[in-house]
Structure formats: structure tokens, C-alpha cells
Design an enzyme around this catalytic site. Structure first.
Site, PDB file in Angstrom:
ATOM      1  N   ASP A   1      70.058  21.023  29.590  1.00  0.00           N
ATOM      2  CA  ASP A   1      70.154  21.923  28.436  1.00  0.00           C
ATOM      3  C   ASP A   1      70.549  23.313  28.912  1.00  0.00           C
ATOM      4  O   ASP A   1      70.780  23.522  30.110  1.00  0.00           O
ATOM      5  CB  ASP A   1      68.824  21.969  27.669  1.00  0.00           C
ATOM      6  CG  ASP A   1      67.727  22.700  28.447  1.00  0.00           C
ATOM      7  OD1 ASP A   1      67.960  23.058  29.619  1.00  0.00           O
ATOM      8  OD2 ASP A   1      66.647  22.908  27.870  1.00  0.00           O
TER       9      ASP A   1
ATOM     10  N   ASP B   1      69.118  27.287  28.605  1.00  0.00           N
ATOM     11  CA  ASP B   1      67.954  28.077  28.177  1.00  0.00           C
ATOM     12  C   ASP B   1      68.302  29.564  28.130  1.00  0.00           C
ATOM     13  O   ASP B   1      68.862  30.094  29.088  1.00  0.00           O
ATOM     14  CB  ASP B   1      66.800  27.890  29.177  1.00  0.00           C
ATOM     15  CG  ASP B   1      66.474  26.422  29.418  1.00  0.00           C
ATOM     16  OD1 ASP B   1      65.917  25.804  28.504  1.00  0.00           O
ATOM     17  OD2 ASP B   1      66.784  25.901  30.523  1.00  0.00           O
TER      18      ASP B   1
ATOM     19  N   ASP C   1      67.970  26.035  24.143  1.00  0.00           N
ATOM     20  CA  ASP C   1      66.673  26.650  23.840  1.00  0.00           C
ATOM     21  C   ASP C   1      66.854  28.162  23.748  1.00  0.00           C
ATOM     22  O   ASP C   1      67.428  28.775  24.654  1.00  0.00           O
ATOM     23  CB  ASP C   1      65.649  26.355  24.955  1.00  0.00           C
ATOM     24  CG  ASP C   1      65.199  24.898  24.959  1.00  0.00           C
ATOM     25  OD1 ASP C   1      65.352  24.235  23.909  1.00  0.00           O
ATOM     26  OD2 ASP C   1      64.699  24.433  26.002  1.00  0.00           O
TER      27      ASP C   1
END
Ligand code: CTP
Ligand code: MN
Ligand code: MN
Length: 522
Positions: A353, A355, A446
Site C-alpha cells: 500500500d 501510507d 492510508d
């Protein structure tokens, strides 16, 4: 190899691949004094000077800034003169756990003074004895620091790999990956069975191997390393002798492990849920699709974008997301600071992912920002899924009840699946746009909103690796009686939060040598 090791762990030169502009950032001059923070040392009313001829300087290296400040305050209340900076009026340099050579090198690096004929360099035992009688005790031979480490100490230091991962430097790549992969498989298998203790034991062993600057070749080498139990040793013995571990191969091929791996690969599915489904007899993603009522909204999105989310996010893709986030957040709040954290900050070339931490130097300005940015991104069709969490941080409660022992923090955040537009080669070269050559990819993103005063702690907490974070917190509690989380560092002895302007301050409070992000791949 031993001499190489010494140099390796003592090497302070950081090879930071991507230092971010905020790493060494300091707060504005107007200091943010929060309740519970120790007041500025300079402001402490000093007892009258009783020993003006003595000038003490406390060496922060290995002592830590917090303990140093505490000792300085103590000495001043007893009428000693303690100098904040090393200068010509210093007569007694006091250090803890350093050799004389280390102190001289450290002082020279900081003060620019050549400390050849330094004032007296003393062990902290002289200081504590003096404080005990509220007067400078006579200097005895045992109070002097040794010039060089003794040959025994040197031998020990050469082979001594520190116990905690936060005391080690762990680069991105290492020569023991085949061993660490095997141990991590067993760690994961144990965690699928909720056996956290066993899982941690394998993770710790893997982490030690990741920090070694050489490839493991003989089993005996493990004897001088911390963190290897009989089970980890057996696995490594099999691999060294047979080339493979039958146990690990069995796990990798077991239906249980493969199913749980498949299910936990779905965004929103944790180990417990995956295990429940496995016990219910589910085995494939199709099994799940047929039972859609089982899934919540997050898991449905995870299943829908399963293929994309299980393809690593590349560095160029992360850079692209970063560019867009910078634009969006700055558009809604000029002066906002958007920082790429997580694995990419540690220098990884790919990740699961992307962040981001978002803050603003003027605390309070960040309120409402996330909602505006996310609404806009959604209106542009760029959010395939998201859920938000409100800020639930309560400083007083957090610090006094030690509530944040777990890893979760209380920042306002957004966990999303982002639609990243990509110009794939296939789309450029082919006129037929099939599903395979579509021009976007689902990417997990995120977003975490951080009030400025908490930014250093959040940056440290969100840079990872997960094992490095876990070890930092374990070190803080067990070795320093301090509680570290992504909001603050609390000293349970002083019953006060310890202020930090940057990550380096936090390491200093903990009495740890600074470990740059690129060396936190524990
Ligand atoms: N983290 C956290 N709270 C969460 C989620 C993550 O504090 N709710 C921290 C983790 O402890 C980790 C960092 O944020 O230190 C990044 O987490 P994650 O994205 O899961 O891991 P990465 O190290 O970035 O690995 P990857 O490249 O696979 O994303
Ligand atoms: Mn990440
Ligand atoms: Mn993440």
C-alpha cells in the site's frame, strides 16, 4: 568478519536513500508547552552555585537526553554548575557506558574542539557518588574511563549483536533471505493459529538474520547471536545441511496455510475471520463470492479488487499517488505537509500500500482537511472504496493510563482503495483496450492526519517496519520504563511526556543511537 561487524554496528554514517524534508524539522520558536511536559531546563530556578570551579558536562551518547536532563537538574539543585554545551569552562566530562576514546570522538564531532588533553573524563559513578554527598567526591582511579575497550570487551562487542531490533541497523537487502523467508513462513503459520508467542520467536530470529552483514554458513555462528530458540535452530540446521526445511515445505504446501494466506490477502479480512471461514470449509475466492452475505462493505471491495491489491505497488506508482496527494491537500490547505511513510520511506521499491501522514505547522489548521480532500477525490471518481476514522486521541487519558499499549493509534484517518490512472504500454501500443490493458489500477492508500506536535512520534510509528516498531516499544517499556506510541513518549519515572521536535529526539530520549529509516527494515 568480527572486525567487520564492529564497524558495521558502530557505523553512524547513515545511508538514507530518501530523507524527507521534515526529518530534521524543528518546531517554530514559540515552544509548544503541553501539560505534563518537563519545563525548559534553562527556566529551572537554580540553587546558588557552591562549586564554581567545577564545570560539569554530561555526555548524551548512551545516556539519553531524558536521563541527561534529569541528572543535570539534580546537580543544579545541589549547587553544581552543569554546562548545556561543551565549552572551555568544562572541567569534568561525565559519561555513561562509553570508552574515553568514544567520548573524545563524540565531543570533537559536536563541539569542533579537539579534545586531546581534555578535562577529566569520568564515569557516571563519580557523578552519582558526588550527588549522594552533595559535594564533589575525590577522584579515584576507578572513576576514570578506560582509554580503549579491553580486549575482552572488544571481543564481546565484536560478536555481540544487540538484543532489540531497534538497537541494530537493518538494511533493505541482506544475504540471508532464504533463511528469513523460511522463518517468516513459520511465524505466519503460528500467528494463523493465534500462537503469538511462537510467532514472535520466529520473527525475532528472522530479524536478527536480516541485520547480519554476512550470509549464515555454519550453525555454530548462531551461538553468539541472540534470539534463536531450539526450533529456529533446527530449521536453520536442516536448511544448512539438507538445503531445505521439510517442515517449512510442508507448511507452504498445506491446504490450511494456503487458504489462510489467500483469505488474509483480502483487504479487510484479518486472521480470525480467515480462520473462521477456513473452519467452515471455505477454500477459494469463488466459495466466498457465492456467500456474499458473509462479507462487509470493506471485504466486498477487497474481494472485487483482489487481483490488483495483491500485485505490489511499485515505487513509480507510489510517487504518482504522492504527487496527487500533495496537490489535493495543498489545494485545500496551503502549507499542509504531506509525507510518504511506511515501507517506501524505508527505501522499499514496492509495497502492499502507500501510507501518508498529513500535518500543518499551525496546529488546528488540519481539522476538517481530510473530509474536504476525500470528498473531492470521491467526486472525481478516484476513491473505489474508503472508510474514515475520527480522531479519538485524549492526551491526558493516553499518558496517564498507558492505554496505547497496542499498535492502533487514535489519529483521524482514511483507509482507502484508490483508483490510480496509469498509462500502461499496452494501452499506448494497442488500439484494443481489453480488461487486461485498462488504464487504471486499484491501489491501497492510508491517509493519516497528525496534529503538528505529535508529528515526530507519528512519523516514527508509521515508518515501520512493524517488527522495528514492536521492538522500539518493547525496549522503551522494559529498558527505560517509558511508553512509546504514535502520539507521545511517556516517562513513567518522571510521570511526564517527553517532548520531541524530530525523530532523532525520540531516539535520544530512549538513549538509543539514531537509526535512519533505510536501516529500520527489521
Ligand atoms: N501502522 C500503524 N497503525 C495502523 C496501521 C499501520 O501504526 N493502523 C504502522 C505499522 O506498524 C507500520 C506502518 O504503519 O509500521 C506501515 O504499515 P504497513 O503499511 O502495514 O506496512 P509497510 O511497512 O508500509 O509495508 P508495505 O510496504 O507492505 O505496505
Ligand atoms: Mn505500507
Ligand atoms: Mn498501511
Amino acid at each position: 568478519m568480527k572486525a567487520g561487524l564492529l564497524g558495521y554496528w558502530n557505523n553512524a554514517a547513515a545511508s538514507v536513500t530518501r530523507e524527507l524534508r521534515l526529518d530534521r524539522m524543528t518546531l517554530p520558536l514559540r515552544k509548544r508547552q503541553r501539560p505534563g511536559h518537563p519545563p525548559d531546563l534553562a527556566l529551572i530556578s537554580q540553587a546558588p552555585l557552591r562549586f564554581p570551579e567545577i564545570g560539569i558536562f554530561l555526555v548524551e551518547k548512551r545516556m539519553g537526553s531524558s536521563r541527561r536532563a534529569f541528572l543535570a537538574k539534580l546537580a543544579r539543585t545541589k549547587g553544581f554548575r552543569v554546562e548545556e554545551m561543551y565549552n572551555d569552562t568544562v572541567t569534568h566530562v561525565v559519561s555513561e557506558q562509553n570508552t574515553r576514546a568514544e567520548v573524545c570522538e563524540w565531543l570533537e564531532a559536536r563541539s569542533g574542539h579537539v579534545v586531546g588533553n581534555v578535562p577529566i573524563v569520568l564515569d557516571v559513578s563519580w557523578f552519582t557518588e558526588s550527588m549522594g554527598v552533595a559535594a564533589p567526591v575525590e577522584i579515584e582511579p576507578r572513576h576514570y574511563l578506560v582509554t580503549e575497550p579491553s580486549s575482552v570487551a572488544l571481543e564481546e562487542e565484536c560478536v555481540a549483536v544487540p538484543v532489540y531490533a531497534c538497537q541494530r541497523r537493518t538494511p533493505l537487502s541482506n544475504q540471508n533471505q532464504r533463511f528469513t523467508d523460511a522463518l517468516e513462513t513459520l511465524a505466519e503459520e503460528a500467528s494463523f493459529g493465534s500462537n503469538e508467542g511462537r510467532s514472535l520467536a520466529f520473527s525475532r530470529a528472522a530479524s536478527v538474520l536480516r541485520s547480519l552483514p554476512y550470509a549464515l554458513t555454519r550453525l555454530e555462528e548462531l551461538n553468539s547471536l541472540p534470539g534463536f530458540g531450539s526450533h529456529s535452530k533446527k530449521v536453520l540446521q536442516d536448511m544448512l545441511e539438507e538445503g531445505t526445511s521439510v517442515e517449512v515445505q510442508q507448511v507452504l504446501h498445506s491446504e490450511r496455510y494456503r487458504t489462510l494466506k489467500l483469505f488474509t490477502g483480502i483487504f479487510g479480512v484479518g486472521k480470525k475471520t480467515a480462520y473462521r471461514w477456513y473452519q467452515e470449509g471455505l477454500r477459494t475466492l469463488d466459495d466466498l463470492r457465492k456467500q456474499e452475505k458473509k462479507l462487509n462493505r470493506e471485504q466486498e471491495a477487497g474481494l472485487l479488487h483482489y487481483a490488483d491489491l495483491n500485485r505490489p505497488v511499485s515505487r513509480p506508482e507510489a510517487d504518482k499517488v504522492e504527487e496527487l496527494m500533495q496537490d489535493v491537500f495543498l489545494q485545500f490547505l496551503p502549507g499542509a505537509i504531506v509525507t510518504l511513510a511506511g515501507g517506501f520511506r524505508r527505501g522499499k521499491e514496492s509495497g502492499h500500500d502507500v501510507d501518508f501522514l498529513i500535518t500543518h505547522p499551525e496546529e488546528g489548521k488540519e481539522v476538517g482537511l481530510l473530509m474536504n480532500a476525500v470528498s473531492w477525490l470521491s467526486s472525481q471518481g478516484l476513491m473505489l472504496y474508503h472508510h474514515m476514522r475520527k480522531n479519538s486521541y485524549n492526551e491526558r487519558w493516553e499518558m496517564t493510563t498507558h492505554a496505547s499499549k497496542g499498535r492502533m493509534d487514535h489519529f483521524e484517518s482514511c483507509f482507502s482503495i484508490f483508483k490510480l490512472n496509469i498509462q500502461s504500454e499496452a494501452t499506448i501500443s494497442s488500439s484494443v483496450v481489453t480488461e487486461k490493458t485498462r488504464s487504471w489500477k486499484a491501489v491501497r492508500v492510508d491517509l493519516v492526519i497528525v496534529p503538528f506536535a505529535q508529528y515526530p512520534y507519528a512519523l516514527l510509528g508509521w515508518t515501520g517496519s512493524k517488527h522495528f516498531e514492536r521492538e522500539l516499544r518493547r525496549f522503551a517499556v522494559h529498558e527505560r520504563k517509558m511508553i512509546l506510541n504514535s502520539h507521545c513518549l511517556y516517562d513513567t519515572t518522571q510521570k511526564a511526556g517527553l517532548p520531541a521536535h524530530c525523530e532523532e529526539d525520540i531516539f535520544a530520549h530512549l538513549g538509543l543511537e539514531y537509526v535512519p529509516p533505510s536501516q529500520r527494515n527489521a
